[in-house]
Design an enzyme around this catalytic site. Structure first.
Site, PDB file in Angstrom:
ATOM      1  N   PHE A 140       0.861  -1.186   0.000  1.00 21.37           N
ATOM      2  CA  PHE A 140       0.000   0.000   0.000  1.00 21.37           C
ATOM      3  C   PHE A 140       0.887   1.223   0.000  1.00 21.37           C
ATOM      4  O   PHE A 140       1.615   1.479   0.961  1.00 21.37           O
ATOM      5  CB  PHE A 140      -0.954   0.049   1.200  1.00 21.37           C
ATOM      6  CG  PHE A 140      -1.893   1.224   1.078  1.00 21.37           C
ATOM      7  CD1 PHE A 140      -3.041   1.134   0.310  1.00 21.37           C
ATOM      8  CD2 PHE A 140      -1.601   2.444   1.668  1.00 21.37           C
ATOM      9  CE1 PHE A 140      -3.884   2.234   0.128  1.00 21.37           C
ATOM     10  CE2 PHE A 140      -2.437   3.554   1.495  1.00 21.37           C
ATOM     11  CZ  PHE A 140      -3.585   3.438   0.730  1.00 21.37           C
ATOM     12  N   ASP A 225       9.395   2.790   1.806  1.00 19.84           N
ATOM     13  CA  ASP A 225       8.231   3.597   2.163  1.00 19.84           C
ATOM     14  C   ASP A 225       8.022   3.439   3.665  1.00 19.84           C
ATOM     15  O   ASP A 225       7.472   2.441   4.132  1.00 19.84           O
ATOM     16  CB  ASP A 225       6.996   3.123   1.378  1.00 19.84           C
ATOM     17  CG  ASP A 225       5.740   3.929   1.740  1.00 19.84           C
ATOM     18  OD1 ASP A 225       5.759   4.644   2.764  1.00 19.84           O
ATOM     19  OD2 ASP A 225       4.735   3.818   1.015  1.00 19.84           O
ATOM     20  N   LYS A 254       2.842  11.255   7.401  1.00 19.33           N
ATOM     21  CA  LYS A 254       2.057  11.035   8.615  1.00 19.33           C
ATOM     22  C   LYS A 254       2.591  11.751   9.858  1.00 19.33           C
ATOM     23  O   LYS A 254       2.316  12.919  10.058  1.00 19.33           O
ATOM     24  CB  LYS A 254       1.913   9.535   8.863  1.00 19.33           C
ATOM     25  CG  LYS A 254       1.120   8.818   7.742  1.00 19.33           C
ATOM     26  CD  LYS A 254       0.753   7.432   8.153  1.00 19.33           C
ATOM     27  CE  LYS A 254       0.220   6.567   7.025  1.00 19.33           C
ATOM     28  NZ  LYS A 254      -1.179   6.802   6.684  1.00 19.33           N
TER      29      LYS A 254
END
Ligand code: PLP
Length: 400
Positions: A140, A225, A254
């Site tokens: 993802f 990532d 984030k």
């Protein structure tokens, strides 16, 4: 207004692409959130790890308000007095020479992919438009058309073609598949060190180190990532550090803003980020002074409050206590730091009903995929709060 009224208003006017629990949050502090009916809950999702520093952290809030009174946006047509300091502090904390700030995690992933392609043509000498990037099944990395082009999740991808070419998918966790997939046109391998959205999937020990070594010996970039796993979530600043791996490119987002504002970044050395020329890439909001001030404060909280060490220590405690829970529903409990997945047996009836039951126990968690409950509270959580949560989690996991 009460919960039901907010829910019906949202459902009437909002697009239908989410399936939230029906809790309407109106206030939050630290690890706790409060709903419009006055109930208090422990946040065990942390906005998918964007709230590592906890909700409304006073130091980040102060930085945001102070900066908002001065200047919020300059665009990158001009310079601002926050961005250079954000660069320097982020570089010193992470050990990368350069930073390219963006807004969402998805944009930072797109940026890293563009950087890898630019390197492929400008440095490696791959014929133009032939570069391949290897990714893993179960990944993802976001929702843009290019990124869903290499999603292995049918729902994320199938209705959204035609797709962006140039991606090759291998199974996650098997380094030999990467070695076999590399061709002279391979520019990069991009992986999550732990697959969060896939259900907290932890690859076999040694995997990341093997992948890095394969990349190095084939002149291929390794892109990590760390948008979800980074900035302390797994008990290291970056999850790749568990295997002493230094990726060529690291993507973060984030928690880089502690949940106040979208701030993301691509980290790499000058040999890579120095390849972008003016005009190659950009963003109106990326690197704005408000984002930079918020980012600086968010990083300072991670340092000053020793959130990386806290995550390692409390994660180990939380995980060990969860593992004492006996329930026929549990297939496996796994995690690193405070990124924990409770995988349920297929017969358990799906993780959603357990998340709904946890909500009744005043704990907010979200199912990931069908059968995994992710438990990822803010890293500022303390042992006492974990001890408050454990009997409630035990009760829910043991329900019929
Ligand atoms: N990459 C990973 C590993 C993520 O977990 C996420 C979000 O969950 C993203 C990328 C996308 O980030 P954003 O939602 O900020 O665009």
């Amino acid at each position: 207004m009460k919960t039901a009224e907010y829910v019906s208003l949202e459902d009437q006017y909002g697009a239908n692409n989410y399936h939230p629990l029906d809790v309407v949050i109106s206030k939050a502090r630290g690890v706790w959130v409060y709903d419009v009916d006055g109930r208090k809950y422990l946040d065990c999702l942390s906005a998918y790890s964007a709230l590592n520093q906890g909700h409304v952290h006073p130091a980040i809030q102060k930085a945001l308000i102070q900066q908002a009174k001065k200047v919020t946006l300059t665009s990158r047509a001009f310079r601002n007095d926050q961005l250079p300091l954000f660069y320097k502090e982020l570089s010193e904390m992470t050990g990368y020479e350069k930073v390219l700030p963006m807004n969402s995690g998805t944009e930072a992933v797109e940026t890293a992919l563009k950087l890898a392609r630019k390197w492929a043509y400008a440095v490696k000498g791959i014929p133009r438009h032939q570069a391949e990037i290897i990714v893993a099944s179960g990944n993802f990395h976001g929702r843009t058309i290019s990124i869903v082009s290499f999603s292995s999740e049918a729902q994320y991808r199938d209705d959204f073609g035609p797709f962006t070419p140039g991606f090759v998918t291998v199974s996650y966790g098997d380094a030999s598949e990467i070695a076999n997939a590399i061709t002279p046109n391979t520019a990069a391998v991009m992986l999550e060190p732990i697959q969060g959205e896939a259900g907290v999937i932890i690859p076999p020990t040694g995997y990341l180190g093997q992948v890095k070594a394969i990349c190095q010996s084939n002149n291929v970039l390794f892109i990590a990532d760390e948008i979800q796993t980074g900035l302390g979530r797994t008990g290291r600043l970056f999850a790749c550090q568990y295997e002493n791996v230094r990726p060529d490119i690291v993507i973060i987002g984030k928690a880089l803003s502690g949940g106040f504002y979208p701030v993301s970044a691509v980290l790499a050395d000058n040999s890579l980020l120095g390849l972008f020329a003016p005009g190659d890439h950009g963003s109106t909001f990326g690197g704005n002074p408000l984002a930079a001030a918020v980012g600086r404060a968010a990083l300072k909280v991670i340092r000053d409050e020793h959130l990386v060490e806290r995550s390692a220590e409390l994660g180990e405690y939380f995980l060990s206590q969860l593992r004492t829970i006996k329930s026929p529903h549990i297939k496996e409990i796994r995690g690193k730091g405070l990124l924990i997945g409770v995988e349920l047996n297929p017969e358990a009836g799906g993780a959603r009903r357990f998340c709904e039951a946890l909500m009744k126990q005043r704990i907010l968690a979200k199912e990931t995929h069908q059968n995994v409950i992710r438990l990822a509270p803010p890293l500022i959580i303390d042992k006492k709060t974990i001890d408050w949560a454990l009997p409630r989690i035990r009760k829910v996991l043991r329900m019929k």
